[in-house]
Design an enzyme around this catalytic site. Structure first.
Site, short mmCIF file in Angstrom:
data_model
loop_
_atom_site.label_atom_id
_atom_site.label_comp_id
_atom_site.label_asym_id
_atom_site.label_seq_id
_atom_site.Cartn_x
_atom_site.Cartn_y
_atom_site.Cartn_z
N ALA A 48 0.85 -1.20 0.00
CA ALA A 48 0.00 0.00 0.00
C ALA A 48 0.89 1.25 0.00
CB ALA A 48 -0.89 0.00 1.24
N TRP A 49 0.33 2.39 -0.38
CA TRP A 49 1.15 3.60 -0.49
C TRP A 49 1.40 4.27 0.85
CZ3 TRP A 49 -1.77 7.23 1.73
CH2 TRP A 49 -3.15 7.18 1.57
N LYS A 103 5.03 -5.61 -5.81
CA LYS A 103 4.20 -4.67 -6.58
C LYS A 103 3.92 -3.47 -5.67
CE LYS A 103 0.52 -2.88 -8.63
NZ LYS A 103 0.73 -1.59 -7.94
N PRO A 104 4.71 -2.38 -5.85
CA PRO A 104 4.43 -1.18 -5.03
C PRO A 104 3.14 -0.52 -5.51
CG PRO A 104 6.53 -0.98 -6.25
CD PRO A 104 5.81 -2.17 -6.79
N SER A 105 2.60 0.34 -4.69
CA SER A 105 1.46 1.16 -5.13
C SER A 105 1.97 2.16 -6.16
CB SER A 105 0.88 1.90 -3.94
OG SER A 105 0.09 2.97 -4.39
N GLU A 164 -3.93 -7.80 4.75
CA GLU A 164 -3.79 -6.77 5.79
C GLU A 164 -4.58 -5.57 5.28
OE1 GLU A 164 -2.42 -7.24 8.64
OE2 GLU A 164 -1.61 -9.20 8.16
N GLY A 202 -8.06 -2.56 5.83
CA GLY A 202 -8.31 -1.30 6.53
C GLY A 202 -8.78 -1.46 7.97
N CYS A 239 -3.32 2.36 8.86
CA CYS A 239 -4.37 1.37 9.13
C CYS A 239 -4.67 1.32 10.62
CB CYS A 239 -3.94 0.01 8.62
SG CYS A 239 -2.33 -0.48 9.27
N GLU A 292 -13.59 4.02 6.99
CA GLU A 292 -12.19 4.43 7.20
C GLU A 292 -11.93 5.73 6.42
OE1 GLU A 292 -9.15 2.09 5.19
OE2 GLU A 292 -7.92 2.12 7.00
N LYS A 347 -12.41 -9.89 11.06
CA LYS A 347 -13.50 -9.46 10.17
C LYS A 347 -12.93 -8.90 8.85
CE LYS A 347 -15.76 -7.16 13.61
NZ LYS A 347 -16.86 -6.48 14.28
N GLY A 364 -9.18 -8.24 7.49
CA GLY A 364 -8.30 -9.21 6.83
C GLY A 364 -8.02 -10.44 7.66
#
Ligand code: NAD
Length: 482
Positions: A147-148, A172-174, A247, A249, A281, A382, A452, A455
């Site tokens: 994630a970024w 794989k980066p954001s 993983e 939100g 997060c 979120e 939940k 993740g």
């Protein structure tokens, strides 16, 4: 302006199509680099390279891999200033915080180098006439989705655990924050690693990410990102029954009971709510405040939040930088608007800074809402920005039930001087991590992961290593003693 390349099979390459996309500085909105826009043939090549490296890497002993991971940790620590620089210009992290975040990376490499050495096998003494043992084997080629919001920290949660257990990787980066990960490749390049051990492919999730997640050459997916994308990843992975860790939100509740140390709770709430401009997060999304301390907490919280210096990430005094992109600022502002429309009381912030040069970057001021109720959108979704929502409860309310009334279950906080009561509440809260009177983050020794829709699967700790291995049971009969 630098033109970055992808790292595939030990070489730095452009996308086969020659296409690129821009990387931006969120503090100024300026384009700062070009990044290759990968396509299916590039991804096929990266996976083929990782498959070729797999027998070489997986056959090394745990001690050999551990030694290489330690060298990686040292190299990363030496190059921390270069990584911090990219964290500042591509992510907007204030200079005062960037170095500390980067140093979590070598720490996770060292941690996994140490704990993986005696991890791969185990004897199970179940019966005297049988000999059983459990053998842990690498999953194979792992796709690591980043994630970024914390590109290096996210990578540190995944990459060393995958490597320590004998896997090879495609990262794989954001597309919003690729530069730090590409730099990490450049830092590790000189270590004489097997070609294809680590590959980095860049481009948007909708194309590069989907190709990777559905590719038959990928044996496992370790994903960090939004719930929405996590569900899509699961669907794609199901086609080839790939193991997946998610993983996702959070909308993390913080319960402050009537006997809490309010000053300590407020002090701890600042980094928890506004650290990384709320793009965490683990950020605290909902404050459940007992009616007896509601006003006192709100007053002290606002007084502290007003001290947060919002500004240019390069300025040593800056405590909070911009959010990551124009689109993300629109999203955060959309939530602020909805809070006002649904009747919450805005008591701080809610707007952008208008004075130059901050008017050009993607800034949102620290924002606080009072009178938030359970069904408002800002209490349920979120926001991923610097926005605090205060909800009031009284002795007759089931505050744990309110905290659990959410699709998320990542983390939660409880503040009380009555520790047995706090522990009883912690037992009832549906979340992967509970903090009592504090918020300890970033230690590789304890597991991280949600309940939940936040993740499943764990990162960090021994539990994090377990995700990256197959467990094979081998049994043989000893026969009867003559
Ligand atoms: P995102 O879901 O948009 O993207 C995550 C990754 O998936 C990126 O690499 C992206 O390019 C890729 N991707 C996007 N769409 C895809 C698709 N259709 N198929 C395959 N790949 C795709 O998430 P984000 O906006 O980058 O990150 C923010 C989210 O991440 C927040 O919800 C935050 O809570 C969550 N997060 C969770 C943790 C945790 O540990 N639980 C940590 C950090 C961030």
């Amino acid at each position: 302006m630098k033109n970055y390349k992808m790292w595939i099979g030990g070489k730095w390459v452009d996308a086969g199509s020659g296409k690129t996309f821009p990387a931006y500085n969120p503090a100024t909105g300026e384009e700062i680099a070009r990044v290759p826009l990968a396509d299916k043939p590039d991804i096929d090549e990266a996976i083929a390279a990782a498959r070729k490296a797999l027998p070489i890497w997986s056959k090394k002993t745990p001690a050999e891999r551990s030694e290489i991971l330690c060298k990686m940790a040292d190299k990363i620590a030496e190059s921390a200033p270069e990584l911090a620089e990219l964290d500042i210009i591509n992510h907007g992290t204030p200079v005062a915080m960037a170095g500390g975040g980067v140093m979590m990376l070598p720490e996770t490499f060292k941690y996994f180098a140490q704990v993986s050495r005696s991890f791969m096998g185990q004897v199970i003494s179940a019966r005297p006439d049988k000999f059983f043992y459990l053998q842990r084997e690498p999953r194979g080629v792992c796709a690591l989705f980043i994630a970024w919001n914390g590109p290096l920290i996210n990578t540190g949660f995944k990459l060393p655990a995958a490597l320590a257990t004998g896997n090879t990787c495609v990262i794989k980066p954001s597309s919003a924050c690729s530069l730090e990960i590409l730099k990490l490749g450049e830092i590790l390049e000189n270590l004489d690693l097997p070609a294809g051990l680590i590959n980095i492919v860049t481009g948007p999730g909708g194309t590069v990410g989907e190709t990777l997640a559905s590719h038959p050459g990928i044996n496992m997916i370790s994903f960090t990102g939004s719930c929405e994308t996590g569900k899509r990843i699961l669907a794609l992975a199901s086609q080839t029954v790939k193991p997946v860790t998610l993983e996702l939100g959070g909308k993390n509740p913080w319960i402050v009971l009537e006997d809490a140390d309010i000053d300590a709770a407020v002090k701890s709430a600042m980094p928890s709510c506004f650290g990384n401009t709320g793009m965490a997060c683990a950020a605290t999304g909902r404050y459940y405040l007992h009616e007896k301390i509601y006003d006192e907490f709100a007053e002290k919280f606002v007084a502290e939040a007003k001290k947060i210096v919002v500004g240019d990430p390069r300025d040593e005094k800056t405590m909070m930088g911009p959010v990551v992109s124009l689109e993300h600022r629109d999203r955060v502002e959309g939530y602020i608007k909805s809070g006002i429309e649904e009747g919450a009381k805005l008591i701080l912030g809610g707007q952008r800074p208008t004075t130059p040069p901050l008017d050009k970057g993607y800034y949102v001021m620290p924002t606080v809402f009072m009178n938030v109720t359970q069904n408002m959108k800002i209490a349920r979704e979120e926001i991923f920005g610097p926005v605090a929502c205060f909800l009031k409860f009284s002795a007759k309310d089931d505050v744990v039930g309110m905290a659990n009334d959410t699709d998320y279950g990542l983390a939660a906080g409880i503040w009380s001087r009555d520790i047995p009561r706090a522990i009883r509440m912690a037992n009832e809260i549906q979340a992967g991590t509970i903090w009592i009177n504090g918020d300890i983050l970033g230690m590789p020794d304890y597991p991280w992961g949600g309940y939940k829709e936040s993740g499943y699967g764990k990162e960090l700790s021994i539990s994090g290593l377990e995700e990256f291995v197959h467990k094979k049971a081998i049994a043989f009969d000893l026969g009867n003693e003559k």
